[in-house]
Motif scaffolding. Sequence first.
Motif, PDB file in Angstrom:
ATOM      1  N   HIS A 123       0.848  -1.198   0.000  1.00  0.00           N
ATOM      2  CA  HIS A 123       0.000   0.000   0.000  1.00  0.00           C
ATOM      3  C   HIS A 123       0.875   1.236   0.000  1.00  0.00           C
ATOM      4  O   HIS A 123       1.903   1.288   0.663  1.00  0.00           O
ATOM      5  N   TYR A 124       0.474   2.211  -0.776  1.00  0.00           N
ATOM      6  CA  TYR A 124       1.159   3.507  -0.773  1.00  0.00           C
ATOM      7  C   TYR A 124       0.200   4.551  -0.245  1.00  0.00           C
ATOM      8  O   TYR A 124      -0.954   4.603  -0.654  1.00  0.00           O
ATOM      9  N   GLU A 125       0.704   5.353   0.669  1.00  0.00           N
ATOM     10  CA  GLU A 125      -0.139   6.451   1.164  1.00  0.00           C
ATOM     11  C   GLU A 125       0.104   7.656   0.281  1.00  0.00           C
ATOM     12  O   GLU A 125       1.233   8.117   0.137  1.00  0.00           O
ATOM     13  N   MET A 126      -0.978   8.130  -0.343  1.00  0.00           N
ATOM     14  CA  MET A 126      -0.857   9.327  -1.174  1.00  0.00           C
ATOM     15  C   MET A 126      -1.775  10.378  -0.583  1.00  0.00           C
ATOM     16  O   MET A 126      -2.956  10.446  -0.944  1.00  0.00           O
ATOM     17  N   GLY A 127      -1.261  11.176   0.318  1.00  0.00           N
ATOM     18  CA  GLY A 127      -2.113  12.165   0.985  1.00  0.00           C
ATOM     19  C   GLY A 127      -3.162  11.457   1.812  1.00  0.00           C
ATOM     20  O   GLY A 127      -2.843  10.691   2.720  1.00  0.00           O
ATOM     21  N   HIS A 128      -4.441  11.700   1.468  1.00  0.00           N
ATOM     22  CA  HIS A 128      -5.518  11.092   2.259  1.00  0.00           C
ATOM     23  C   HIS A 128      -5.843   9.687   1.795  1.00  0.00           C
ATOM     24  O   HIS A 128      -6.308   8.859   2.571  1.00  0.00           O
ATOM     25  N   THR A 129      -5.573   9.428   0.513  1.00  0.00           N
ATOM     26  CA  THR A 129      -5.970   8.122  -0.014  1.00  0.00           C
ATOM     27  C   THR A 129      -4.830   7.122   0.085  1.00  0.00           C
ATOM     28  O   THR A 129      -3.657   7.484   0.125  1.00  0.00           O
ATOM     29  N   ILE A 130      -5.231   5.861   0.174  1.00  0.00           N
ATOM     30  CA  ILE A 130      -4.249   4.779   0.185  1.00  0.00           C
ATOM     31  C   ILE A 130      -4.350   4.046  -1.133  1.00  0.00           C
ATOM     32  O   ILE A 130      -5.430   3.596  -1.535  1.00  0.00           O
ATOM     33  N   VAL A 131      -3.215   3.991  -1.866  1.00  0.00           N
ATOM     34  CA  VAL A 131      -3.195   3.250  -3.124  1.00  0.00           C
ATOM     35  C   VAL A 131      -2.798   1.818  -2.811  1.00  0.00           C
ATOM     36  O   VAL A 131      -1.725   1.576  -2.262  1.00  0.00           O
ATOM     37  N   LYS A 132      -3.693   0.880  -3.138  1.00  0.00           N
ATOM     38  CA  LYS A 132      -3.373  -0.524  -2.890  1.00  0.00           C
ATOM     39  C   LYS A 132      -2.775  -1.110  -4.151  1.00  0.00           C
ATOM     40  O   LYS A 132      -3.472  -1.660  -5.002  1.00  0.00           O
ATOM     41  N   ALA A 133      -1.452  -0.963  -4.279  1.00  0.00           N
ATOM     42  CA  ALA A 133      -0.757  -1.446  -5.471  1.00  0.00           C
ATOM     43  C   ALA A 133      -0.861  -2.960  -5.565  1.00  0.00           C
ATOM     44  O   ALA A 133      -1.020  -3.511  -6.649  1.00  0.00           O
ATOM     45  N   LEU A 176      13.499  -6.010  -4.167  1.00  0.00           N
ATOM     46  CA  LEU A 176      13.856  -4.607  -4.372  1.00  0.00           C
ATOM     47  C   LEU A 176      13.078  -3.706  -3.429  1.00  0.00           C
ATOM     48  O   LEU A 176      13.394  -2.531  -3.277  1.00  0.00           O
ATOM     49  N   ASP A 177      12.037  -4.242  -2.838  1.00  0.00           N
ATOM     50  CA  ASP A 177      11.192  -3.466  -1.935  1.00  0.00           C
ATOM     51  C   ASP A 177      10.553  -4.467  -0.980  1.00  0.00           C
ATOM     52  O   ASP A 177      10.607  -5.680  -1.212  1.00  0.00           O
ATOM     53  N   ARG A 178       9.989  -3.941   0.091  1.00  0.00           N
ATOM     54  CA  ARG A 178       9.360  -4.832   1.069  1.00  0.00           C
ATOM     55  C   ARG A 178       7.853  -4.626   1.076  1.00  0.00           C
ATOM     56  O   ARG A 178       7.375  -3.498   0.881  1.00  0.00           O
ATOM     57  N   PRO A 179       7.085  -5.695   1.285  1.00  0.00           N
ATOM     58  CA  PRO A 179       5.632  -5.566   1.293  1.00  0.00           C
ATOM     59  C   PRO A 179       5.132  -4.825   2.537  1.00  0.00           C
ATOM     60  O   PRO A 179       5.838  -4.754   3.535  1.00  0.00           O
ATOM     61  N   THR A 180       3.923  -4.274   2.424  1.00  0.00           N
ATOM     62  CA  THR A 180       3.309  -3.634   3.587  1.00  0.00           C
ATOM     63  C   THR A 180       2.904  -4.711   4.595  1.00  0.00           C
ATOM     64  O   THR A 180       3.090  -4.564   5.789  1.00  0.00           O
TER      65      THR A 180
END
Lengths: 440, 234
Positions: free
Chosen positions: B12-22, B56-60
Amino acid sequence: MKPRELISLILLNLNRRKGRVLLTAIGVVIGTAAVVVLVSLAQGLKQNASAQFGNIAEMSQISVYPDWEAQMMIEAEGGEYTSPPPITPDVVEEIGAIPLVKAAIPRTGVYAMTILKTGKLEAWANVIGIGTDDLSVLGLEMASGTYELTKGTVIIGEEVLKNFYDPNQRAEQEPLALSDLQDQHMTLELTKWSEDGSGNYIEVKKALKLRVAGIIRASRSEWDYSVYMPLNEVLEINAWVNGRRFDPKKDGYEMVTVVAEDRESVLNIASQINDMGFMAYTPQEFIQGVNSFFVVLQVIFGGVGGIALLVAAIGIANTMTMAILERTREIGLMKAVGATNQDVLSIFLGESASIGFIGGIGGVLLGLLLGELINIFGSVYMAGQNSGMMGGGSATLSVATPPWLILFALAFSTLIGLISGVYPAVQAASLVPVQALKNE
Amino acid sequence: MDYIHTEALNKHYEMGHTIVKALNGVDLSLPEKSLSVVMGPSGSGKSTLLHLLGGLDRPTSGEIYLDGSKLSQLDENDLAVFRRKTVGFVFQSFNLIQSFNALENVSFPMRFMNVPRKQRIEEALFYLEQVGIADRASHKPSELSGGEQQRVAIARALINDPTLILADEPTGNLDTASGYSIMEILAGLNRNGRTVLVVTHDPRMRQFASHIIYLLDGSIVKESVYEQAVQQVS
Ligand SMILES: Nc1ncnc2c1ncn2[C@@H]1O[C@H](COP(=O)(O)OP(=O)(O)O)[C@@H](O)[C@H]1O
Ligand SMILES: [Mg+2]
C-alpha cells in the motif's frame, strides 16, 4: 567488496566524470596550497629567526649565576639585603656531579681595566678567567691555534681582532688577520686605583706578557668577544686589585658555564641548579619562547588555509549531492544487482575522499611551486634591500616546507573530502532500490 | 512449498488522504522452472509484484517465500545477497550505465562478488555470446540498438547465474522483431532450467508460458496453467 575492487570502481567512476571531479578538486587545490604556503612561510620565518640565535654549541650550555634576583625580591618586599650564596669551588663540584653534566666550568672576570697591546696597536678587552685548560669541552670551533689554555697564554674570540686599532692614526684601519696574532706575544696592561693614604686615588699599572694560543671562530655567541685566561691567573690579578686573596670557603666565582651531555637534558639540569638556589639561564628557554610564537603563527596561518579548505569541503559536499541526484538510477541498479548498503556507502565515501586527495596532491604541488617562487623573489628582493647596509645579518624572506606538512596536507585534504562525503553517501546508501530505479 | 509462494501479499502507498493498494491480498504459487507471464492494465500492480518478489522493496504486509527462504526474515545485507545470487532483473528501460561498454555493463554485478577481473571478462563474454552480441562487447549503450541494449541487460541479469529471472516489460521499448527475439531468449533461459516471470502486453509471449497471471487493481483475477508447457521444461 574487496578494497582493490572498490578502488578500481571508484577510479572508474571518477574517470567518467573527469570535468566535474577536477572542477571540484580545484577548491581543494587552492585550500591545500594556502595551507602549505602559509605554514611553510611561518616555518621559514622560524628557521630564519633560529639562524640568528647563534651557535649550536650554546644550545647545550647553561649559565649559572648567584641568585641576585631572589635577593632583589626580598629587598623589594622590605626584607634585608644579604648577598646570595656564592658559587664556591664546592658548589661547582656539586653542579659537576649532576647527572648528564659534562663539565661545570667556573668563570670570573678581571676587576681591573684591561687593555691589550701588540706593536703599535691596542684594544680594549674583556678578560675572563676560565676554569679549564681545554676549551674543546665547550664545543667551540677554533679559527686557528689550539684549545689548550696554559699559564702565560690566552685564547681570544675572533671578533676581538676587530677591536685593535692604532691610536696614533686617524684613517680607517684594516682589521687584523688571524696570523697577525696567532702565536704572537702581546701585553695585557692592567690598571687599578688605590688610595695613597691621604685620600687621593692614584693609578697603578701592571703589565703581563701573554702568548695567543688560539683564536675561537666567530659563531654569533658570547665567546666571540672575550679574551680567555686560566682562572688561577685571573684570581691572582684580582687578588692584586683587591689586596686580598681568593678564599675558596667564602668567595665565589662570577658564574659557571655548565655543559650538558646533550641538548635534551639542558632544561632538566637547569631546573636542578635552580633548586640548589642558583640562577640558571639557558638559551633554550629563550628559543622555546620564540618557537612557541612561531607555533602560534603556524596555527594562525594554517587556520587561514583551513578556512579555504572548508569552502572547498562545501564544494565537495555539493558535488557529491548532485552526483546522487544524477546517479539515482545507477544507485538503484547497483542495489538491484546485489550491492549492499555498505558497498554503496564505501563507493561514495571513496569518491569524495579521492576528490579531496586529488585536490590535496594538486595543492601540495602548487604550494611547493609558490614556495619556490617566494624564495626566488624573496632572495632577489632582499638582496636589493640589504646591499645598502654594511655587512650585518642578511635577512631573507624564505619558505621552508617540512616533510610532515606535505603528509599532513594530503591527509587533511583527504579527510576533508571524506567528511564532506558522509552525508551524501549515507543518503545514497539508504535509498530504497525500487525508488531509485523508478526515478526517471 | 512451491519455488515462489506468497501469502496475503499487500503493498500500500499512502498518497495524501488516499491509500493506493498497489497489491491487495495476492496469494501466488509458482513452481520451479516455470515461465509465467504477468498481464494486466497499467497501474494494476505488475511492477510492484516483481519488485517485491525480487527483494527490491518490502511488502506492507503478507509473506513471500522464495526458493525456501522467507524474505521478511532477511536483513538489508541478506536481501542484497539474495538479489545478487538468486535474482536477475531485466527492465523495460534497460538501465545500462552509459559510460560503460557492453562488457563492463555485463560484468558490473560481479564487482560486488569479489570475482577476479580475468574471470569477470570471460564470463561476461560467455553471456554476451549466449544472447548473440559477443561482437558488440566493446560498444557503449549509445552505439547499440534497443534490442541489442536489452540483450546486454539480459546478459547482465545472467552473469551471477541466478535461478530466477524477473523481466518487467522487457520488450516495451523494442520494435516487433527485436521484441520477439528477446522473448525467445527468455524462453531459452527457461528451457535451461531457470524460473522466469515476464510482465508483458505482448500476446506472442503466451506461447512460451506455463502460467499466465492476470492482475487488476492489485489482485489476481485469473490464473491459467498450461500443463504441457510445464511438463516440457520439467
Ligand atoms: N512509489 C509509489 N508511490 C505511490 N504510488 C505508487 C508507487 N509505486 C506504484 N504506485 C502505484 O501503485 C499502483 C501499481 O503500480 P505498478 O505496480 O507500477 O503498476 P503496473 O506496473 O502494473 O503499471 C499504481 O497505481 C501506481 O500509481
Ligand atoms: Mg509497470
